[in-house]
Design a protein around this motif. Structure first.
Motif, PDB file in Angstrom:
ATOM      1  N   GLN A 417      24.456  95.496  62.073  1.00 19.12           N
ATOM      2  CA  GLN A 417      25.493  96.058  62.929  1.00 19.12           C
ATOM      3  C   GLN A 417      26.243  97.171  62.189  1.00 19.12           C
ATOM      4  OE1 GLN A 417      28.738  93.472  64.235  1.00 19.12           O
ATOM      5  NE2 GLN A 417      28.637  94.439  66.232  1.00 19.12           N
ATOM      6  N   GLY A 418      26.578  96.909  60.911  1.00 18.75           N
ATOM      7  CA  GLY A 418      27.249  97.931  60.105  1.00 18.75           C
ATOM      8  C   GLY A 418      26.388  99.162  59.933  1.00 18.75           C
ATOM      9  N   GLU A 419      25.091  98.950  59.730  1.00 20.60           N
ATOM     10  CA  GLU A 419      24.155 100.068  59.590  1.00 20.60           C
ATOM     11  C   GLU A 419      24.143 100.916  60.861  1.00 20.60           C
ATOM     12  OE1 GLU A 419      19.341 100.849  58.899  1.00 20.60           O
ATOM     13  OE2 GLU A 419      20.160  98.821  58.700  1.00 20.60           O
ATOM     14  N   GLY A 420      24.096 100.242  62.012  1.00 17.64           N
ATOM     15  CA  GLY A 420      24.096 100.963  63.288  1.00 17.64           C
ATOM     16  C   GLY A 420      25.379 101.756  63.491  1.00 17.64           C
ATOM     17  N   SER A 421      26.514 101.166  63.106  1.00 23.81           N
ATOM     18  CA  SER A 421      27.801 101.860  63.250  1.00 23.81           C
ATOM     19  C   SER A 421      27.851 103.117  62.395  1.00 23.81           C
ATOM     20  CB  SER A 421      28.950 100.925  62.866  1.00 23.81           C
ATOM     21  OG  SER A 421      29.041  99.854  63.775  1.00 23.81           O
ATOM     22  N   VAL A 422      27.369 103.015  61.153  1.00 26.19           N
ATOM     23  CA  VAL A 422      27.376 104.188  60.263  1.00 26.19           C
ATOM     24  C   VAL A 422      26.455 105.279  60.814  1.00 26.19           C
ATOM     25  CG1 VAL A 422      26.864 105.048  57.949  1.00 26.19           C
ATOM     26  CG2 VAL A 422      27.953 102.829  58.223  1.00 26.19           C
ATOM     27  N   LEU A 423      25.281 104.889  61.299  1.00 24.25           N
ATOM     28  CA  LEU A 423      24.356 105.876  61.880  1.00 24.25           C
ATOM     29  C   LEU A 423      24.998 106.573  63.078  1.00 24.25           C
ATOM     30  CD1 LEU A 423      21.078 103.788  61.671  1.00 24.25           C
ATOM     31  CD2 LEU A 423      21.502 105.919  60.440  1.00 24.25           C
ATOM     32  N   GLY A 424      25.701 105.778  63.906  1.00 32.71           N
ATOM     33  CA  GLY A 424      26.392 106.367  65.052  1.00 32.71           C
ATOM     34  C   GLY A 424      27.486 107.328  64.622  1.00 32.71           C
ATOM     35  N   ASN A 425      28.227 106.950  63.563  1.00 26.35           N
ATOM     36  CA  ASN A 425      29.281 107.835  63.051  1.00 26.35           C
ATOM     37  C   ASN A 425      28.703 109.126  62.465  1.00 26.35           C
ATOM     38  OD1 ASN A 425      31.413 106.201  63.803  1.00 26.35           O
ATOM     39  ND2 ASN A 425      31.424 105.074  61.885  1.00 26.35           N
ATOM     40  N   LEU A 426      27.541 109.012  61.817  1.00 29.82           N
ATOM     41  CA  LEU A 426      26.873 110.222  61.340  1.00 29.82           C
ATOM     42  C   LEU A 426      26.500 111.120  62.519  1.00 29.82           C
ATOM     43  CD1 LEU A 426      24.674 108.743  58.480  1.00 29.82           C
ATOM     44  CD2 LEU A 426      26.194 110.709  58.224  1.00 29.82           C
ATOM     45  N   GLY A 427      26.080 110.500  63.612  1.00 25.68           N
ATOM     46  CA  GLY A 427      25.793 111.269  64.826  1.00 25.68           C
ATOM     47  C   GLY A 427      27.025 112.008  65.313  1.00 25.68           C
ATOM     48  N   MET A 428      28.189 111.341  65.246  1.00 27.00           N
ATOM     49  CA  MET A 428      29.437 111.975  65.685  1.00 27.00           C
ATOM     50  C   MET A 428      29.791 113.171  64.801  1.00 27.00           C
ATOM     51  SD  MET A 428      31.642 108.549  66.568  1.00 27.00           S
ATOM     52  CE  MET A 428      33.177 109.397  66.879  1.00 27.00           C
ATOM     53  N   VAL A 429      29.590 113.019  63.485  1.00 28.25           N
ATOM     54  CA  VAL A 429      29.892 114.124  62.561  1.00 28.25           C
ATOM     55  C   VAL A 429      29.034 115.340  62.896  1.00 28.25           C
ATOM     56  CG1 VAL A 429      29.783 114.913  60.170  1.00 28.25           C
ATOM     57  CG2 VAL A 429      30.643 112.650  60.675  1.00 28.25           C
ATOM     58  N   TYR A 430      27.724 115.121  62.990  1.00 24.06           N
ATOM     59  CA  TYR A 430      26.821 116.250  63.245  1.00 24.06           C
ATOM     60  C   TYR A 430      27.057 116.835  64.636  1.00 24.06           C
ATOM     61  CZ  TYR A 430      24.361 115.310  58.904  1.00 24.06           C
ATOM     62  OH  TYR A 430      24.059 115.153  57.575  1.00 24.06           O
TER      63      TYR A 430
END
Length: 592
Positions: A417-430
């Motif tokens: 779940q934490g991994e998915g959240s970080v990946l989603g946040n990276l999506g938000m940054v880009y």
């Protein structure tokens, strides 16, 4: 399990014996006294060999995810968790099979539940029977050596025997029922330890059904267990139902500690559903009880939860007030983990207020504590928050650097779940820096993980964020498809906040394609929810959007009316958005 090698005494020579320093070789029958000496020598040899073998350091081989753990680490974990190495090996076998999101936390929780169950098996006894007690002792020993299957077998046998007793001895029916219920609950605890949620639910329900009506506190205990397992698997309404039933029983028996604990659990469940005002009411009742009974640790936790919910509502002054009170208690009781969590949450408040540099200071304090305590999960959360902070400052390289460190930790911990959240946040940054391909790639990875682990809430969030990307690209029809998928999930799980967000997104999209009347309908639906859940910040945004739609229709008085309403809200909660609204009103006055 220990791998104990078989040891066999070797055959005794070829008839050789020692007498007076001279060797004799013959084939005559050996005298009895010589046989006795030989047997004595062999016996001594076996005793010494056995002593040497069984007093060697216990070498347990533990392999996890293809890697063999060093003996020093095994010994350290065994000492820290206060369990045998054989039990520890079984824990890792469970984790290997079930693949929990956060391996470190799961190991601690497994050991905790294991020790509680072991303690219960050695102390709790509602029915005195040598045969049943012997089975429970066997289960206790099986647990001690990490053989969960054998423990379950003995527990099932004890349960069956007690049930038979209950049928034969009507006068002892209640005691027998309590013992059967206890056995079922213990099996449920064992199943939860092994992440077998379906079996845990089944056995907790069975325990609740069997407990006699007059044993209300025991029934309440099992209802709380059932509510907790429902919460773990995101079945929030079922969790609330079980916790509410337990609450009634604790209140009827005037058990204040149990009542306060369950009130806190209900607050957490309603907060997870986005029903924050309802959650706050439960937290306030729990807070009153924790102060009444002098539970400082519980008081600190509830104050922290109140801070989270007021931050969610955009009431940042109140959130800060509760966090600071919680921080005092955390330091008073010496709970460094709680202290670090509260410092991180204070950072979130200041970030929301636009004071990003101050937020970073709090995050860095929290990061120091997480690293001092070896709290890898806490460290990952703080690194993610630092990524968000630097992203809002426009420092994309620094932001992605922190996110990638957080991603490494999530993967080490097995926290999907934490991994998915970080990946989603990276999506938000880009996405915020118009790197659309990278953003889309990260969102799709995050959605894949959310679906894999059944995380419906985050699945809905990332689908909605994909809709934002397509909207920014001008692909409005595609954006609407993703917003509607996200909206369906929000309604399905009862997530009122994200339902409101997606209604607002749909309103903006229809506004830009010229369907203003439809946009107004979506804005009004979103506005109803913001008032219902008390989300002042989002209520203000929806009022601005509603006013903007009326301006598009040439209704400038309605535009002014809604801007004025939004300004009142933003000033009330001291939101930096108030400046933006003042400028819009100033420009409107110039036009009129």
């Amino acid at each position: 399990m220990n791998d104990i090698k078989d040891t066999q005494a070797g055959a005794i020579g070829d008839g050789t014996h020692i007498e007076g320093g001279v060797h004799f070789y013959n084939n005559k029958p050996i005298r009895l006294w010589i046989v006795a000496v030989a047997i004595t020598i062999v016996t001594v040899f076996i005793i010494i060999s056995s002593w040497f073998f069984f007093t060697k350091p216990n070498q347990i081989q533990i392999t996890f995810r293809g890697q063999t753990l060093p003996q020093e680490q095994i010994q350290k974990l065994s000492d820290e968790l206060n369990v045998t190495k054989t039990a520890l090996k079984s824990f890792f076998l469970i984790l290997e099979q079930k693949q929990p999101k956060d391996t470190h936390t799961a190991l601690i929780e497994t050991a905790k539940r294991y020790k509680k169950l072991k303690e219960k098996l050695s102390t709790t006894n509602y029915f005195d029977s040598p045969e049943i007690n012997a089975l429970k002792e066997k289960a206790h020993k099986a647990l001690k050596y990490g053989d969960f299957d054998l423990a379950e077998k003995y527990l099932n046998e004890s349960k069956d025997k007690v049930l038979l007793c209950a049928q034969k001895l009507q006068e002892s029916a209640n005691e027998c029922k309590l013992s059967v219920a206890e056995a079922s609950a213990n099996i449920g605890d064992l199943a939860r330890t092994r992440y077998d949620n379906e079996k845990a639910v089944k056995n907790y329900k069975e325990a609740i059904d069997i407990v006699p009506e007059e044993s209300e506190l025991i029934k309440a205990e099992y209802l709380v267990k059932l509510g907790n397992i429902y919460y773990d698997i995101s079945k929030y309404y079922l969790s609330i139902k079980s916790q509410s039933e337990a609450l009634s029983l604790y209140q009827r028996k005037k058990n204040r500690q149990g009542e306060g604990s369950v009130l806190g659990n209900l607050g957490i469940a309603y907060s997870s559903l986005g029903q924050v005002n309802k959650a706050i009411k439960y937290y306030e009742k729990a807070l009153f009880i924790s102060r009444e009974i002098g539970d400082r640790q519980g008081e600190g936790s509830i104050l922290g939860n109140l801070g989270v919910d007021y931050n969610y509502l955009g009431q940042y002054d109140k959130a800060t007030e509760y966090y600071k009170k919680a921080l005092v208690i955390a330091r008073e009781v010496g709970n460094k983990r709680m202290e670090g969590s509260i410092l991180g949450n204070l950072g979130i408040v200041y970030r929301n207020l636009g004071q990003v540099e101050k937020a970073i200071e709090f995050y860095e304090e929290a990061l120091v504590i997480a690293r001092e305590k070896g709290d890898k999960q806490g460290e990952g959360l703080v690194l993610g928050n630092l990524g968000i902070a630097y992203s809002s400052l426009g420092q994309v390289d620094k932001a992605t650097g922190y996110y990638k460190k957080a991603l490494v930790i999530a993967r080490i911990l097995g926290d999907r779940q934490g991994e998915g959240s970080v990946l989603g946040n990276l999506g938000m940054v880009y996405s915020s820096f118009n790197q659309v391909d990278k953003a889309t790639g990260y969102y799709k990875k995050a959605i894949s993980i959310a679906r894999e682990i059944g995380d419906r809430r985050n699945e809905g969030i990332w689908l909605g964020n994909l809709g934002l990307i397509y909207s920014n690209l001008g692909h409005m029809e595609k954006a609407i498809v993703f917003y509607e998928k996200s909206l369906v999930i929000a309604r399905e799980i009862g997530d009122r906040k994200n339902e409101c967000v997606r209604l607002g997104n749909l309103g903006v999209t229809y506004y830009f394609i010229g369907q203003v009347d439809k946009a107004i309908k979506y804005y009004n639906k979103a506005l109803v929810i913001t008032k219902e859940i008390g989300d002042k910040q989002r209520e203000g945004f929806n009022l601005v959007n509603l006013g903007t739609a009326y301006r598009k229709l040439g209704q400038l008085e309605n535009f002014r009316k809604y801007l004025q309403q939004s300004l009142t809200i933003f000033e009330e909660i001291k939101s930096p958005e108030a400046d933006m609204v003042r400028k819009l009103l100033f420009d409107l006055d110039k036009q009129m």
